[in-house]
Design a protein around this motif. Structure first.
Motif, short mmCIF file in Angstrom:
data_model
loop_
_atom_site.label_atom_id
_atom_site.label_comp_id
_atom_site.label_asym_id
_atom_site.label_seq_id
_atom_site.Cartn_x
_atom_site.Cartn_y
_atom_site.Cartn_z
N SER A 91 0.37 1.06 -12.53
CA SER A 91 0.89 1.01 -11.05
C SER A 91 0.38 1.03 -9.66
CB SER A 91 2.81 1.12 -10.99
OG SER A 91 2.67 0.88 -12.30
N GLU A 108 2.44 -2.84 -5.78
CA GLU A 108 4.28 -2.04 -5.68
C GLU A 108 4.37 -2.75 -4.39
OE1 GLU A 108 5.34 1.36 -6.86
OE2 GLU A 108 5.80 1.15 -9.19
N SER A 140 6.58 -5.83 -8.16
CA SER A 140 7.22 -4.81 -8.36
C SER A 140 7.91 -4.87 -6.46
CB SER A 140 7.43 -3.65 -8.83
OG SER A 140 6.47 -4.17 -10.34
N ASP A 156 9.91 -2.14 -4.11
CA ASP A 156 9.29 -0.86 -4.64
C ASP A 156 10.25 0.02 -3.35
OD1 ASP A 156 8.55 2.42 -5.52
OD2 ASP A 156 7.08 2.50 -4.20
#
Length: 560
Positions: free
Chosen positions: A364, A398, A426, A428
């Motif tokens: 990530s 992220e 993603s 965050d």
């Protein structure tokens, strides 16, 4: 050089005019001399034809003198007109050189001169000189969303409102872009009136502005700096620029405090700005020397306790400053335009490091909001992936939830572009940026990460007071709501900030999710990660030897 060339025709013309003036003067003198002789002869011959006629040469000389005098006079009249026109043109050019063409306010150059004049006029009087820096909040978004025509309309209306509030003896200037300023005399012992004026001004500008695309709203951040009579001045221009710089620092402080407000300059701001400049220099030097390194924080499947991936975090050990916190150097790198090169360098190294990991482990990376504004970010990321031969499906990008508040359409386009590369995306800091349910349904996120500020409060407190228990129950409810929201949207969850076993126990009762935090260990450098993976038999070479296959994507959206 161009001015000197332009002056040459004027010089030649002036020289010719001087010669013509000399000729005309000589002609007048000759006219007086010759006329005194010839005119009586002409008169006698005119009255008595038998009289001796005048000398032809003298008559011709007299006529020539008259012609020269007439020519000289006409040239003198034309020269006077030309001088007047030139004076008007120069005055107009001087006026235009001081005025912003769009708003009619003073421009930056003239603002500096006015500030110098205001400082020179202070003397030992009861007055002080103030400089007020004004910056429009979110003007770039207005331009990007509604077009430059609407942006110009906003600037014109803002300038009109500002000029209407110019104090007596003050001047309003546009320094460029969406920056305005006031140069104003002040009574040194009456700061309250200036604060009242600044409050009124911010409220006046915040009123809606009608444009061709509809009603728009814009606020301002204001910085105020004052030079008092007791402060010595060695050089007026230096003092003026110093005061303007101080007002600029105060304006940025107003932005940091939330915008739509004013802020007085304080000496601590200057010290902070100096530290930031030194830090920026150190960051540039650190990039050249390779002082920035990626560290990796474990990500664990809470249900099985297995290691499933790592989050790459930036770390800096400076030769001059020692260990510098990311909370310090990352905002500075963002402000000075170094976050892009810094992030790319760290991602490149992280992708190379991750090649030695088992194919079942993910990596990530965090993308700064500044980088998210770069339309070439997907292409840059693709180049890094190809250069390291790293599988895109193992990379998780992220994006902070705060980015959704800037320009949702642009963020959506960027997310789609990133997912087209094959990487996962993603959200965050989930829970801190006030994202709406509509945004979460619209944006194709593969995972959401609950911010550690919520997770860290989920501690089991033995014999806790009723107040502490109430606060804990509130935190439980918030985290449970966030988890339920993610599960309802069929988006996998990661919880950050797991620091003790009580937090882990609470989260396990909320459903399936990943977790990360200091309970599993602090972020480690590449060598420590390799050692850990070797002990867990999770290195790529071990996976090849045993014929292990990459783990299935755990972040797919489950069907209803």
């Amino acid at each position: 050089m161009g001015d000197k060339v332009d002056d040459l025709p004027r010089l030649d013309k002036a020289q010719r005019d001087v010669v013509m003036l000399g000729i005309a003067t000589a002609a007048i003198i000759l006219f007086v001399g010759i006329g005194g002789t010839v005119m009586p002869q002409v008169a006698r011959h005119w009255l008595d034809s038998s009289a001796t006629p005048p000398d032809t040469a003298l008559v011709n000389a007299l006529l020539l003198n008259i012609a020269l005098i007439i020519f000289g006079w006409r040239r003198y009249v034309d020269l006077r007109k030309e001088i007047e026109q030139r004076r008007e043109a120069e005055e107009q050019a001087r006026h235009l050189s001081q005025i912003d063409p769009l708003t009619g306010c003073l421009n930056r150059r003239c603002a500096t001169e006015k500030m110098m004049n205001a400082l020179a006029a202070i003397g030992d009087t009861q007055y002080a000189a103030g400089f007020v820096m004004i910056d429009l909040d979110g003007f770039k978004e207005i331009n990007d969303t509604n077009g430059h025509q609407a942006g110009d309309e906003v600037l014109l209306e803002v300038s009109r409102r500002l000029k209407s509030m110019t104090p007596p003896g003050g001047d309003c200037a546009r320094l460029g872009g969406d920056e305005f300023a006031f140069i104003m005399p002040l009574v040194k012992d009456d700061p309250d009136s200036l604060e009242l004026w600044a409050c009124e001004m911010t409220g006046n500008i915040a009123r809606p502005i009608d444009t061709e695309v509809g009603s728009l709203e814009v606020t301002i951040s204001v910085g105020i700096a004052v030079h008092r009579p007791e402060e010595p001045i060695e050089n007026l221009e230096t003092a003026a620029r110093k005061l303007m710089r101080r007002a600029d620092l105060a304006m940025y402080q107003a932005k940091k405090e939330g915008r739509n407000r004013f802020c007085w300059f304080d000496l601590s701001m200057e010290a902070e700005a100096r530290i930031r400049r030194e830090m920026e220099t150190a960051i540039r030097a650190g990039l050249e020397r390779g002082e920035f390194t990626p560290h990796y924080e474990q990500q664990i499947d809470l249900e099985t306790g297995q290691l499933v991936g790592f989050e790459m975090l930036a770390r800096w050990h400076s030769a001059e400053l020692g260990e510098v916190s990311p909370d310090i150097f990352i905002p500075i790198a963002e402000n000075c335009g170094l976050i892009g090169p810094l992030s790319e360098m760290l991602i490149r190294r992280a992708l190379i490091d991750a090649q030695s990991w088992s194919p079942s482990l993910t990596l990530s990376i965090n993308i700064s909001p500044v980088q998210l504004r770069d339309p070439w970010l997907p292409q840059k990321l693709l180049k890094l992936l190809l250069g390291s031969d790293f599988p895109p499906h193992r990379l998780d990008v992220e994006i902070s939830e705060a980015c959704l508040q800037e320009n949702l359409a642009a963020v959506q386009t960027m997310i789609v572009s990133l997912k087209n590369l094959g990487v996962r995306v993603s959200l965050d800091d989930f829970g801190t940026g006030f994202s709406t349910l509509t945004q979460l349904r619209t944006l194709p996120f593969d995972r959401v990460k609950i911010d550690k500020s919520f997770v860290g409060e989920l501690r089991r407190v033995a014999q806790a007071s009723p107040e502490l228990m109430h606060n804990r129950e509130q935190q439980d409810h918030i985290v449970n709501t966030l988890v339920s929201l993610g599960q309802g949207l069929q988006i996998p969850i990661t919880a950050e900030g797991i620091e003790d076993a009580s937090i882990l126990e609470t989260l396990r009762g909320m459903g399936e999710m990943k977790g990360q935090g200091y309970l599993y260990g602090k972020p480690e450098d590449a060598a420590a990660v390799v050692k850990r993976l070797s002990e867990l038999d999770l290195l790529a070479e071990n996976a090849v030897a045993t014929g292990a296959q990459p783990a299935p994507d755990p972040d797919h959206r489950k069907s209803a």
